[in-house]
Design an enzyme around this catalytic site. Structure first.
Site, PDB file in Angstrom:
ATOM      1  N   ASP A  56       0.826  -1.218   0.000  1.00 13.77           N
ATOM      2  CA  ASP A  56       0.000   0.000   0.000  1.00 13.77           C
ATOM      3  C   ASP A  56       0.861   1.268   0.000  1.00 13.77           C
ATOM      4  O   ASP A  56       0.338   2.380   0.010  1.00 13.77           O
ATOM      5  CB  ASP A  56      -1.003   0.010   1.167  1.00 13.77           C
ATOM      6  CG  ASP A  56      -0.344   0.033   2.532  1.00 13.77           C
ATOM      7  OD1 ASP A  56       0.613  -0.717   2.757  1.00 13.77           O
ATOM      8  OD2 ASP A  56      -0.792   0.829   3.396  1.00 13.77           O
ATOM      9  N   HIS A  57       2.184   1.083  -0.044  1.00 14.19           N
ATOM     10  CA  HIS A  57       3.105   2.231  -0.113  1.00 14.19           C
ATOM     11  C   HIS A  57       3.926   2.251  -1.400  1.00 14.19           C
ATOM     12  O   HIS A  57       4.491   3.290  -1.752  1.00 14.19           O
ATOM     13  CB  HIS A  57       4.032   2.249   1.112  1.00 14.19           C
ATOM     14  CG  HIS A  57       3.269   2.410   2.397  1.00 14.19           C
ATOM     15  ND1 HIS A  57       3.295   3.552   3.150  1.00 14.19           N
ATOM     16  CD2 HIS A  57       2.394   1.574   3.018  1.00 14.19           C
ATOM     17  CE1 HIS A  57       2.488   3.412   4.194  1.00 14.19           C
ATOM     18  NE2 HIS A  57       1.941   2.207   4.130  1.00 14.19           N
ATOM     19  N   ASP A 130       4.515   4.358   8.151  1.00 13.69           N
ATOM     20  CA  ASP A 130       3.662   3.644   9.110  1.00 13.69           C
ATOM     21  C   ASP A 130       4.331   3.494  10.476  1.00 13.69           C
ATOM     22  O   ASP A 130       4.065   2.538  11.205  1.00 13.69           O
ATOM     23  CB  ASP A 130       3.309   2.248   8.581  1.00 13.69           C
ATOM     24  CG  ASP A 130       2.255   2.288   7.473  1.00 13.69           C
ATOM     25  OD1 ASP A 130       1.701   3.367   7.218  1.00 13.69           O
ATOM     26  OD2 ASP A 130       2.010   1.222   6.875  1.00 13.69           O
ATOM     27  N   HIS A 168      -1.725   6.941   7.200  1.00 19.00           N
ATOM     28  CA  HIS A 168      -3.072   6.375   7.339  1.00 19.00           C
ATOM     29  C   HIS A 168      -3.967   7.282   8.189  1.00 19.00           C
ATOM     30  O   HIS A 168      -3.493   7.877   9.160  1.00 19.00           O
ATOM     31  CB  HIS A 168      -3.045   4.987   7.987  1.00 19.00           C
ATOM     32  CG  HIS A 168      -2.483   3.915   7.101  1.00 19.00           C
ATOM     33  ND1 HIS A 168      -3.259   3.217   6.204  1.00 19.00           N
ATOM     34  CD2 HIS A 168      -1.222   3.450   6.955  1.00 19.00           C
ATOM     35  CE1 HIS A 168      -2.498   2.340   5.562  1.00 19.00           C
ATOM     36  NE2 HIS A 168      -1.250   2.454   5.989  1.00 19.00           N
TER      37      HIS A 168
HETATM   38 FE    FE Z   1       0.521   1.213   5.319  1.00 17.49          FE
HETATM   39 ZN    ZN Z   2       3.081  -0.584   6.286  1.00 17.51          ZN
END
Ligand code: FE
Ligand code: ZN
Length: 257
Positions: A56-57, A130, A168
């Site tokens: 997701d990055h 994150d 996030h």
């Molecule tokens: Fe993430």
């Molecule tokens: Zn992550």
């Protein structure tokens, strides 16, 4: 210079900086929102900064590199498809005329890095992936509690005015947990109300700041008596041991709804 959180997936933000002509993006998990924004504004993507290897990055990395020729920077110790310039603690880069210092922040992943810009329009700026979230922190997928605590303490010592660009929108659920840990923290209850209002209007709660996180984020407050006591009451953690308190908080949060 403009700082913009582009929403992606369920709750990711792809942070984008631009000066009206040139842009940089951090952790593009998806190429589409970035491409759309660049096209709408007529921007040239100059650089991509990556903090860690999760899909997701980096999911949009190859497509954006191919489409724009942007330079890619990423962590030296993680497996990320190149070409990219591999960075570790102490490295400095300049992007869009802005200086960035690289910090090693292992814990969420083993080679996770963060990007710190000491001066961005009057205050420092941090892209922390994150590692640090508003009111919370990343899960420990590849690191130990001691490593993650050390990484968070490194971020907590940055100047209080530093704007913290987390990847996030987890703030409300983090603050629910933070309130369970430290119900008597009035700054926390005030901030939680603010964030609830922002979310009900569809606005991001981010960026946060280091000063704010120090006052409301339980994972940066393992040395505060009320937080250590809550960890002790939860599973008997040794209140005098910040790593034990941190490990308890992280475990407790994993199962918290
Ligand atoms: Fe993430
Ligand atoms: Zn992550």
């Amino acid at each position: 210079m403009n700082l913009i959180p582009l929403p992606a997936f369920q709750d990711n933000y792809l942070w984008l900086l631009h000066d009206g002509q040139r842009a940089l993006v951090v952790d593009p998990g998806d190429a589409d929102p970035v491409r759309n924004f660049l096209t709408e504004r007529g921007l040239q993507l100059e650089a991509i900064l990556v903090t860690h290897h999760h899909a997701d990055h980096i999911g949009g990395l190859d497509a954006l590199r191919d489409a724009t020729g942007a330079r890619v920077y990423g962590p030296a110790r993680e497996r990320i498809p190149g070409p990219l310039q591999r960075l570790a603690e102490g490295d400095r880069i300049e992007v869009l005329g802005l200086p960035f210092e690289v910090l090693d922040v292992p814990g969420h992943t083993a080679g996770h890095i963060a990007y710190f810009c000491p001066e961005f329009e009057g205050a420092p700026l941090l892209f922390c992936g994150d590692t640090l979230f508003s009111g919370g922190c990343g899960r420990l997928f590849e690191g130990t509690p001691a490593q993650m605590l050390q990484s968070l303490e490194k971020l907590a010592t940055l100047p209080g005015a530093t704007r913290v660009c987390c990847t996030h929108e987890y703030t409300l659920s983090n603050l629910k947990f933070a309130t369970a840990v430290e119900p008597g923290n009035t700054q926390l209850s005030h901030y939680r109300q603010q964030c609830e209002q922002r979310r009900s209007q569809g606005e991001p709660t981010l960026p946060s700041s280091i000063a704010l996180e120090r006052s409301i984020n339980p994972f940066l407050r393992t040395g505060v008596a009320a937080v250590a006591r809550a960890a002790h009451d939860h599973d008997g953690a040794n209140e005098a041991d910040p790593v034990a308190v941190f490990a308890t908080l992280r475990q407790w949060k994993n199962g918290f709804r």
